[in-house]
Design an enzyme around this catalytic site. Structure first.
Site, PDB file in Angstrom:
ATOM      1  CG  PHE A  68       7.386  19.434 -31.432  1.00 40.72           C
ATOM      2  CD1 PHE A  68       7.556  20.620 -32.142  1.00 40.72           C
ATOM      3  CD2 PHE A  68       6.353  19.383 -30.506  1.00 40.72           C
ATOM      4  CE1 PHE A  68       6.729  21.717 -31.931  1.00 40.72           C
ATOM      5  CE2 PHE A  68       5.512  20.465 -30.294  1.00 40.72           C
ATOM      6  CZ  PHE A  68       5.705  21.641 -31.001  1.00 40.72           C
TER       7      PHE A  68
ATOM      8  CE  LYS B  77       9.399   8.981 -25.932  1.00 40.77           C
ATOM      9  NZ  LYS B  77       8.825   9.524 -27.199  1.00 40.77           N
TER      10      LYS B  77
ATOM     11  CB  SER C 135       2.080  19.407 -22.256  1.00 42.47           C
ATOM     12  OG  SER C 135       1.655  18.093 -21.913  1.00 42.47           O
TER      13      SER C 135
ATOM     14  CB  CYS D  90       8.777  26.003 -22.483  1.00 40.85           C
ATOM     15  SG  CYS D  90      10.557  25.831 -22.301  1.00 40.85           S
TER      16      CYS D  90
ATOM     17  CD  GLU E  90       2.762  25.019 -22.942  1.00 42.53           C
ATOM     18  OE1 GLU E  90       3.958  25.311 -23.031  1.00 42.53           O
ATOM     19  OE2 GLU E  90       2.356  23.895 -22.591  1.00 42.53           O
TER      20      GLU E  90
END
Length: 482
Positions: free
Chosen positions: A149, A173, A226, A281, A382
């Protein structure tokens, strides 16, 4: 409200699934768009059309394939501001960050236009008597990308332009949280005149990802997710015989040496930690202050973080927008509570922030802990939001030891004026993207995005020469003529 459809075989088609999913503006809570869920059957349709399109697309000369990318490049530039606004609306990031994302997206397409010159192989004459040997690259087939996202434009364009320039066809996708931007980009792809089936867009729903991972006609998968999800994708896709490049999570360190000029580095650190609401990230998460500069660094960093203006990213002067969703905000609140229970000291609490005129937004202000230690959840995991830990260490050896003990290896930065410290640091840290006085270590499009350890699963990264190697087979031809 925008109705979001699949894009298959050059047409916008309604997904087959039952049920709908709303796309929200995280600053206001307003519904921006809605899509019906997709199914495995929708994926099969996309794969079938991409497989058929590949037969003609692969035969097209590479320079002709790239002419379509040049058209897309120009359309992205023409619609730059609109795309940036769309990103800010559905993601929440501050408009300058969204504008910068489109800049990087355009650069990706531009770099991929150079594929014809980068695909050329080597030639060796007379490797044996009257025998020549050379290498040629050939496309492989249908590839697919599973995207996050947080960069709804840039991340898809890490992969898709390289794949199609190399002669493959592609299925994208998007995240269900931010599909509108990629839908708009597909409208520009359609306007660019790409042949039907070369590029396809499939929505979200039960069975979609599983079908992408197991469908025998998909040659490879690229993803950014993730770390746990990346590991699952890598395992499933590779077991099904696919090429796989899975960029995973991160927990990045900023190392501050005692010789720095704080007035110069603090703004860079603030952007690293709180730009994009910490939802990237490459964001700085753990600050390790080396030596006797800790007290001054902490004071100045907290002061700078406290002065950031949080709000709707479309308004002028906003430094940080909301996080992506109510679920994400709830998790971040839980992370803060865990940090407090584990004994870390909360010295700036972003939960107290109130944003005027936006009572329904998912806002969390800059949040800073000290006295967090390795072994604590907020130090090791994270968090993916504007939550920072700051810790004092005695020397560079200790800092490098902490960095290397992390299971992640995506990005790390050292701030220093000392070239010897910097050189030692870049040599010893187990991390793929290393910054020296640069807090967001984002490789340019002509370099690969080089995560390590649990930040990457696969062999070949996104972008540049790695992308060409990933999206092509090498044929070695050994020839003799009488």
């Amino acid at each position: 409200m925008k109705k979001i459809l699949n894009y298959i075989n050059g047409k916008w088609v309604e997904p087959r699934g039952n049920g709908t999913i709303n796309v929200e503006n995280p600053a206001t809570g307003d519904i921006l768009g809605q899509f019906n869920v997709s199914t495995a059957e929708d994926v099969k349709d996309a794969v079938k059309t991409a497989k058929n399109a590949f037969l003609k697309w692969r035969k097209m000369p590479a320079v002709e394939r790239c002419r379509y990318l040049f058209k897309l490049y120009n359309l992205l530039k023409e619609n730059w501001e609109e795309l940036a606004k769309t990103i800010t609306q559905e993601h929440g990031k501050e408009y300058p960050a969204a504008y910068g994302e489109i800049r990087r997206s355009i650069e990706m397409v531009e770099a991929a236009c150079g594929v014809p010159s980068l695909m050329k192989g080597g030639f060796s004459e007379n490797v044996s008597q009257d025998i020549d040997e050379y290498e040629i690259r050939v496309p492989i087939g249908v590839f697919a990308g599973i995207f996050p996202f947080n960069f709804p434009a840039m991340v898809p364009l890490w992969f898709m332009p390289w794949a199609v320039a190399c002669g493959n066809t592609y299925i994208m996708k998007p995240s269900p949280l931010s599909p509108i931007t990629l839908t708009r980009i597909c409208e520009l792809i359609h306007k660019s005149g790409f042949p039907k089936g070369v590029i396809n867009l499939i929505g979200n729903g039960g069975g979609v990802t599983d079908e992408l991972l197991r469908n025998k006609d998909i040659a490879g998968i690229s993803s950014v997710t993730s770390a746990p999800t990346a590991k699952q994708i890598y395992k499933s896709a590779s077991e099904n015989g696919k090429r796989v490049q899975c960029h995973g999570g991160a927990n990045n360190f900023l190392i501050v040496m005692p010789d720095v000029d704080l007035d110069k580095i603090i703004p860079n650190m603030i952007n690293s930690c709180f730009g994009n609401s910490g939802q990237r990230c490459l964001a700085g998460s753990i600050i390790l202050s080396v030596g006797n500069i800790y007290e001054e660094l902490r004071e100045n960093f907290v002061k700078a973080a406290s002065s950031l203006k949080v709000g709707n990213g479309l308004e002028k002067g906003i430094d940080m927008g909301p996080v992506i969703s109510k679920k994400a905000l709830r998790k971040l609140h839980q992370d803060i509570e865990i940090g407090i229970k584990e004994g870390a000291k909360l010295i700036l609490d972003g939960r107290e922030i109130k944003v005027k005129n936006y009572p329904n937004g998912y806002f969390l202000g800059p949040t800073i802990f000290e006295d967090a230690e390795p072994g604590m959840h907020i130090f090791d995991e994270e968090v993916f939001g504007p939550i920072i830990c700051i810790k004092k260490v005695n020397d560079l050896d200790k800092a490098i030891g902490i960095v290397n003990s992390s299971r992640f290896g995506n990005a790390v930065t050292i701030y220093t004026k000392n070239g010897n410290w910097a050189r030692e640091f870049q040599y010893r840290v187990d991390c793929g993207n290393v910054g020296i006085n640069v807090g967001v270590v984002a490789p340019m499009a002509f370099y690969p995005f080089a995560g390590m350890k649990d930040s990457f699963f696969g062999d070949l990264h996104g972008q540049a020469q790695d992308a060409i190697d990933f999206f092509t087979h090498k044929k070695i031809v050994i020839s003799r003529w009488w």
